[in-house]
Design an enzyme around this catalytic site. Sequence first.
Site, mmCIF file in Angstrom:
data_model
loop_
_atom_site.group_PDB
_atom_site.id
_atom_site.type_symbol
_atom_site.label_atom_id
_atom_site.label_comp_id
_atom_site.label_asym_id
_atom_site.label_seq_id
_atom_site.Cartn_x
_atom_site.Cartn_y
_atom_site.Cartn_z
ATOM 1 N N GLU A 115 37.391 50.346 32.902
ATOM 2 C CA GLU A 115 38.045 51.060 34.008
ATOM 3 C C GLU A 115 37.002 51.491 35.038
ATOM 4 O O GLU A 115 35.846 51.721 34.702
ATOM 5 C CB GLU A 115 38.792 52.265 33.407
ATOM 6 C CG GLU A 115 39.458 53.196 34.373
ATOM 7 C CD GLU A 115 40.578 52.570 35.201
ATOM 8 O OE1 GLU A 115 40.330 51.543 35.846
ATOM 9 O OE2 GLU A 115 41.682 53.147 35.228
ATOM 10 N N ASP A 119 39.793 60.029 36.168
ATOM 11 C CA ASP A 119 39.911 61.221 37.013
ATOM 12 C C ASP A 119 40.676 62.265 36.188
ATOM 13 O O ASP A 119 40.088 62.968 35.371
ATOM 14 C CB ASP A 119 40.635 60.771 38.287
ATOM 15 C CG ASP A 119 40.804 61.857 39.334
ATOM 16 O OD1 ASP A 119 40.333 62.975 39.124
ATOM 17 O OD2 ASP A 119 41.419 61.570 40.372
ATOM 18 N N ILE A 169 35.791 59.313 46.059
ATOM 19 C CA ILE A 169 34.734 58.349 46.376
ATOM 20 C C ILE A 169 35.317 56.950 46.624
ATOM 21 O O ILE A 169 36.446 56.655 46.201
ATOM 22 C CB ILE A 169 33.684 58.280 45.252
ATOM 23 C CG1 ILE A 169 34.374 58.066 43.878
ATOM 24 C CG2 ILE A 169 32.847 59.537 45.151
ATOM 25 C CD1 ILE A 169 33.815 56.933 43.153
HETATM 26 P P1 IMP Z 1 43.697 59.266 36.850
HETATM 27 O O1 IMP Z 1 44.967 58.683 36.312
HETATM 28 O O2 IMP Z 1 43.939 60.584 37.539
HETATM 29 O O3 IMP Z 1 42.601 59.396 35.808
HETATM 30 O O4 IMP Z 1 43.183 58.316 37.988
HETATM 31 C C1 IMP Z 1 42.612 57.108 37.684
HETATM 32 C C2 IMP Z 1 42.804 56.065 38.761
HETATM 33 O O5 IMP Z 1 42.904 56.644 40.062
HETATM 34 C C3 IMP Z 1 41.594 55.181 38.784
HETATM 35 O O6 IMP Z 1 41.805 54.044 38.013
HETATM 36 C C4 IMP Z 1 41.384 54.870 40.238
HETATM 37 O O7 IMP Z 1 42.043 53.671 40.555
HETATM 38 C C5 IMP Z 1 42.025 56.024 40.968
HETATM 39 N N1 IMP Z 1 41.012 57.016 41.406
HETATM 40 C C6 IMP Z 1 40.702 58.201 40.838
HETATM 41 N N2 IMP Z 1 39.762 58.853 41.512
HETATM 42 C C7 IMP Z 1 39.435 58.065 42.552
HETATM 43 C C8 IMP Z 1 38.468 58.182 43.630
HETATM 44 O O8 IMP Z 1 37.704 59.157 43.772
HETATM 45 N N3 IMP Z 1 38.449 57.134 44.502
HETATM 46 C C9 IMP Z 1 39.259 56.043 44.407
HETATM 47 N N4 IMP Z 1 40.149 55.891 43.412
HETATM 48 C C10 IMP Z 1 40.247 56.890 42.502
HETATM 49 MG MG MG Z 2 41.505 52.098 38.456
#
Ligand code: IMP
Ligand code: MG
Length: 192
Positions: A115, A119, A169
């Site tokens: 991955e 986040d 980012i």
């Molecule tokens: P989560 O489900 O909140 O953990 O987010 C994960 C997904 O969100 C990642 O696979 C990324 O595609 C996208 N993502 C999270 N943070 C960022 C960032 O800072 N920049 C760009 N994409 C992000």
């Molecule tokens: Mg992703």
Amino acid sequence: MYLCKIFQKPDFDMKTVQLLDKKFVLSISEKEIRNAINAIAKQINTDLKGKNPLFVGILNGSFMFAADLMKRVTITSEITFIKVASYTDTQSTGIVKELLGLECDVKNRPIVIVEDIVDSGLTMKKIIEQLRAKGAEEIYVSTLLLKPDALRFKVPLDYVAIRIPNEFIVGYGLDYNGYGRNLRNIYTLVQE
Ligand code: IMP
Ligand code: MG
């Protein structure tokens, strides 16, 4: 007569980039990224030797990381990709859509999820649930980036290359509304 050609070197390492309406500043260099990937690849090569893992890259964001990681994985293994989406603009939607499904059998072999970034951890949690539903038992997570302060869901984090602050980012596969994936360094959003 000798003709001297002047080649203009493209500036791959610009300090700031403008993507749509937002400005980003260089925060992690290509070299730092490479060194961090080397370290986790080494660990994977040691830990999973002889286990024939299946790497599962998560599109779109992980395409550069997956390519660079796999060039350093020396053990017998395969790689496949699935596609999910959860972000619009600079915020997670909280809904993880599967846009392209898994083509390989995940039973009876270790799975290494590849991955770009963890986040909140929601995407990873959902992907793990989907893989478990398909019969995967031994699942490892490798991620290029982790935002420890944003993590809200409990997920395994076996191979984390780089930890970053809770900021948005782009670059090295990561995008802002589709743009910036091609950047070779990582850039952080400048807050106005
Ligand atoms: P989560 O489900 O909140 O953990 O987010 C994960 C997904 O969100 C990642 O696979 C990324 O595609 C996208 N993502 C999270 N943070 C960022 C960032 O800072 N920049 C760009 N994409 C992000
Ligand atoms: Mg992703």
